[in-house]
Design a protein around this motif. Sequence first.
Motif, mmCIF file in Angstrom:
data_model
loop_
_atom_site.group_PDB
_atom_site.id
_atom_site.type_symbol
_atom_site.label_atom_id
_atom_site.label_comp_id
_atom_site.label_asym_id
_atom_site.label_seq_id
_atom_site.Cartn_x
_atom_site.Cartn_y
_atom_site.Cartn_z
ATOM 1 N N ILE A 1 -0.225 4.892 -13.706
ATOM 2 C CA ILE A 1 -0.519 3.671 -14.464
ATOM 3 C C ILE A 1 0.464 3.509 -15.615
ATOM 4 O O ILE A 1 0.975 2.401 -15.859
ATOM 5 N N ASP B 1 3.650 2.062 -14.475
ATOM 6 C CA ASP B 1 3.571 0.656 -14.079
ATOM 7 C C ASP B 1 3.369 -0.287 -15.253
ATOM 8 O O ASP B 1 3.745 -1.461 -15.174
ATOM 9 N N PHE C 1 -5.221 -5.618 -16.635
ATOM 10 C CA PHE C 1 -5.015 -4.405 -15.840
ATOM 11 C C PHE C 1 -6.289 -3.618 -15.891
ATOM 12 O O PHE C 1 -6.986 -3.751 -16.518
ATOM 13 N N LEU C 2 -6.745 -2.651 -15.719
ATOM 14 C CA LEU C 2 -8.105 -2.088 -15.662
ATOM 15 C C LEU C 2 -8.848 -2.028 -16.962
ATOM 16 O O LEU C 2 -9.987 -1.862 -16.945
ATOM 17 N N PHE D 1 -2.638 -6.342 -20.602
ATOM 18 C CA PHE D 1 -2.814 -5.696 -19.311
ATOM 19 C C PHE D 1 -4.301 -5.427 -19.183
ATOM 20 O O PHE D 1 -4.891 -4.766 -20.019
ATOM 21 N N MET E 1 -7.618 -4.114 -16.854
ATOM 22 C CA MET E 1 -7.827 -3.230 -15.712
ATOM 23 C C MET E 1 -9.300 -2.858 -15.601
ATOM 24 O O MET E 1 -9.958 -2.592 -16.589
ATOM 25 N N MET F 1 -3.016 -11.168 -15.266
ATOM 26 C CA MET F 1 -2.932 -10.139 -14.229
ATOM 27 C C MET F 1 -4.179 -9.263 -14.278
ATOM 28 O O MET F 1 -4.698 -8.986 -15.352
ATOM 29 N N LYS G 1 -5.682 -5.566 -12.513
ATOM 30 C CA LYS G 1 -5.518 -4.397 -11.656
ATOM 31 C C LYS G 1 -6.836 -3.635 -11.642
ATOM 32 O O LYS G 1 -7.577 -3.635 -12.628
ATOM 33 N N ALA H 1 -8.826 0.092 -10.824
ATOM 34 C CA ALA H 1 -8.765 1.529 -10.555
ATOM 35 C C ALA H 1 -10.159 2.018 -10.197
ATOM 36 O O ALA H 1 -11.132 1.677 -10.860
ATOM 37 N N ASP I 1 -6.063 -1.120 -6.717
ATOM 38 C CA ASP I 1 -4.652 -0.840 -6.983
ATOM 39 C C ASP I 1 -4.405 0.651 -7.194
ATOM 40 O O ASP I 1 -3.333 1.161 -6.866
ATOM 41 N N TYR I 2 -5.389 1.321 -7.752
ATOM 42 C CA TYR I 2 -5.297 2.768 -7.996
ATOM 43 C C TYR I 2 -6.627 3.398 -7.593
ATOM 44 O O TYR I 2 -7.684 2.881 -7.947
#
Length: 221
Positions: free
Chosen positions: A46, A49, A124-125, A132, A134, A160, A162, A164, A180-181
């Motif tokens: 992570i 990225d 993201f997460l 980001f 997630m 965006m 993401k 996990a 994604d993860y």
Amino acid sequence: IQISDNWPGYSLDLFTYPQHYYGDLEYVLIPHGIIVDRTERLAKDIMQDIGDNDIVVLCVLKGGYKFCADLVEHIKNLSRNSERFISMKVDFVRLKSYHNDQSMQDMQIMGGDDLSKLTGKVSFLCFLPILFFMFCKDIVGTGRTMKVLLHNIEKYKPKMIKVASLLVKRTSRPDGYRPDYYGFEIPDLFVVGYALDYNEHFRDLNHICVINDHGKAKYRV
């Protein structure tokens, strides 16, 4: 890491676990030490990225809290020991999608601050100035739960997202969704431990284990 359908697991006699669960478990599927090491590797992936983006972490309670806490701590440690400082903010939502060991058709989503702050941000997460964003989740099975949750987040138009997940299940009814993860791909088993529960029991178990029929009957509601 893929765990095969014929993997026999580890004998419970090789590990320590709470005495009040004696007789309730089949075997240890993933020992705690392996979980910790794999989570650290996910944190490194992570970090690579993310680049210079800060992140907002949305933790899915209750089963995701240990995975989320460990993942965030690994990312913080990596950030401290690198030339990049990653700023993180954590928020929480709670999902209820199981009755005993059966997935329910209707899923409840509870909690979370004003998610409109995600508008136009990179998601993201689960991390800070919301560049980001997630999701940290404990386990992904058919993908139905994640699709419902993502639909509710996407209406705020983050830049965006993401996802996990510690575990991904191989099921007979997959819908093609993959996070994604993820840490481990496992057979379609009902697992407990490392904050994963069966009617609020087994969260205090450090290892991820397979519950037996006696355990299901003992804690059924």
